[in-house]
Each structure stands twice: as structure tokens, then as C-alpha cells.
Design a protein around this motif. Structure first.
Motif, PDB file in Angstrom:
ATOM      1  N   ILE A 181      37.744  82.481  68.187  1.00 53.67           N
ATOM      2  CA  ILE A 181      38.437  82.828  66.943  1.00 53.67           C
ATOM      3  C   ILE A 181      38.738  84.321  66.905  1.00 53.67           C
ATOM      4  N   VAL A 182      37.751  85.139  67.273  1.00 52.27           N
ATOM      5  CA  VAL A 182      37.954  86.590  67.278  1.00 52.27           C
ATOM      6  C   VAL A 182      39.023  86.962  68.300  1.00 52.27           C
ATOM      7  N   TYR A 183      38.978  86.328  69.478  1.00 50.93           N
ATOM      8  CA  TYR A 183      39.984  86.631  70.498  1.00 50.93           C
ATOM      9  C   TYR A 183      41.382  86.284  70.012  1.00 50.93           C
ATOM     10  N   PHE A 184      41.554  85.100  69.448  1.00 53.76           N
ATOM     11  CA  PHE A 184      42.876  84.706  68.978  1.00 53.76           C
ATOM     12  C   PHE A 184      43.344  85.558  67.803  1.00 53.76           C
ATOM     13  N   GLN A 185      42.421  86.022  66.989  1.00 54.61           N
ATOM     14  CA  GLN A 185      42.787  86.863  65.856  1.00 54.61           C
ATOM     15  C   GLN A 185      43.287  88.231  66.327  1.00 54.61           C
ATOM     16  N   TYR A 186      42.672  88.762  67.364  1.00 54.22           N
ATOM     17  CA  TYR A 186      43.027  90.090  67.848  1.00 54.22           C
ATOM     18  C   TYR A 186      43.722  90.061  69.206  1.00 54.22           C
ATOM     19  N   SER A 187      44.318  88.937  69.573  1.00 55.75           N
ATOM     20  CA  SER A 187      44.896  88.809  70.911  1.00 55.75           C
ATOM     21  C   SER A 187      46.051  89.785  71.139  1.00 55.75           C
ATOM     22  N   THR A 188      46.878  90.037  70.137  1.00 54.78           N
ATOM     23  CA  THR A 188      47.986  90.965  70.342  1.00 54.78           C
ATOM     24  C   THR A 188      47.482  92.389  70.540  1.00 54.78           C
ATOM     25  N   GLU A 189      46.466  92.771  69.778  1.00 50.39           N
ATOM     26  CA  GLU A 189      45.893  94.105  69.964  1.00 50.39           C
ATOM     27  C   GLU A 189      45.249  94.239  71.335  1.00 50.39           C
ATOM     28  N   ILE A 190      44.556  93.181  71.777  1.00 50.57           N
ATOM     29  CA  ILE A 190      43.928  93.206  73.094  1.00 50.57           C
ATOM     30  C   ILE A 190      44.993  93.307  74.175  1.00 50.57           C
ATOM     31  N   GLN A 191      46.066  92.550  74.056  1.00 58.30           N
ATOM     32  CA  GLN A 191      47.142  92.602  75.044  1.00 58.30           C
ATOM     33  C   GLN A 191      47.807  93.970  75.059  1.00 58.30           C
ATOM     34  N   ASN A 192      48.000  94.567  73.892  1.00 60.15           N
ATOM     35  CA  ASN A 192      48.600  95.906  73.836  1.00 60.15           C
ATOM     36  C   ASN A 192      47.706  96.941  74.499  1.00 60.15           C
ATOM     37  N   LEU A 252      28.513  77.561  68.972  1.00 59.67           N
ATOM     38  CA  LEU A 252      28.910  78.403  67.853  1.00 59.67           C
ATOM     39  C   LEU A 252      29.375  79.782  68.340  1.00 59.67           C
ATOM     40  N   VAL A 253      28.642  80.349  69.303  1.00 57.77           N
ATOM     41  CA  VAL A 253      29.020  81.655  69.849  1.00 57.77           C
ATOM     42  C   VAL A 253      30.377  81.567  70.543  1.00 57.77           C
ATOM     43  N   ILE A 254      30.611  80.510  71.295  1.00 59.85           N
ATOM     44  CA  ILE A 254      31.899  80.344  71.989  1.00 59.85           C
ATOM     45  C   ILE A 254      33.032  80.167  70.987  1.00 59.85           C
ATOM     46  N   VAL A 255      32.810  79.386  69.942  1.00 63.55           N
ATOM     47  CA  VAL A 255      33.847  79.171  68.928  1.00 63.55           C
ATOM     48  C   VAL A 255      34.164  80.468  68.196  1.00 63.55           C
ATOM     49  N   VAL A 256      33.141  81.218  67.814  1.00 64.36           N
ATOM     50  CA  VAL A 256      33.361  82.489  67.121  1.00 64.36           C
ATOM     51  C   VAL A 256      34.088  83.472  68.042  1.00 64.36           C
ATOM     52  N   GLY A 257      33.693  83.508  69.310  1.00 64.56           N
ATOM     53  CA  GLY A 257      34.375  84.376  70.269  1.00 64.56           C
ATOM     54  C   GLY A 257      35.835  84.003  70.425  1.00 64.56           C
TER      55      GLY A 257
END
Length: 63
Positions: free
Chosen positions: A27-38, A20-25
Motif C-alpha cells: 500500500i505504501v509503495y503504490f501510494q508513493y510509487s510516482t515519487e519513488i520512480q522520480n 500484514l507487513v507485506i500488505v502495508v508495504g
């Protein structure tokens, strides 16, 4: 027999929590991936830009 059942249940529960922790992580990564890359590219690009500007400032009086 109850001991084995409790251990299997505890292991299964811990595996499910980890999943569950890996799945939530993910999902959060894919949701904010553009911000993280920027942010990462800004952290890498900004010091290089400052270095370029300081080299240009040092070279400017010679010309």
C-alpha cells in the motif's frame, strides 16, 4: 494436544503478521510509487547529465 494447538496458533499468528507487513508495504509503495520512480530516475539521470556537461566543457576549448 495443547502443545500442537499453541504451535499452530503461533505459526498462524506469525504468518498473519508477515502478511500484514507485506500488505502495508504494498500500500505504501503504490501510494508513493510516482515519487519513488522520480527519485530513482533523478539518481540515474543526474550523473549522466553531469558527465555530458563535463565532456562538453572539455570539448569546448578545442572548437
Amino acid at each position: 494436544m495443547k502443545n500442537i494447538t499453541k504451535q499452530i496458533d503461533a505459526k498462524t499468528l506469525s504468518d498473519l503478521i508477515l502478511l500484514l507487513v507485506i500488505v502495508v508495504g504494498a500500500i505504501v509503495y503504490f501510494q508513493y510509487s510516482t515519487e519513488i520512480q522520480n527519485e530513482v530516475s533523478d539518481m540515474m539521470y543526474h550523473p549522466l547529465q553531469e558527465l555530458k556537461n563535463s565532456i562538453a566543457e572539455l570539448d569546448a576549448p578545442r572548437r
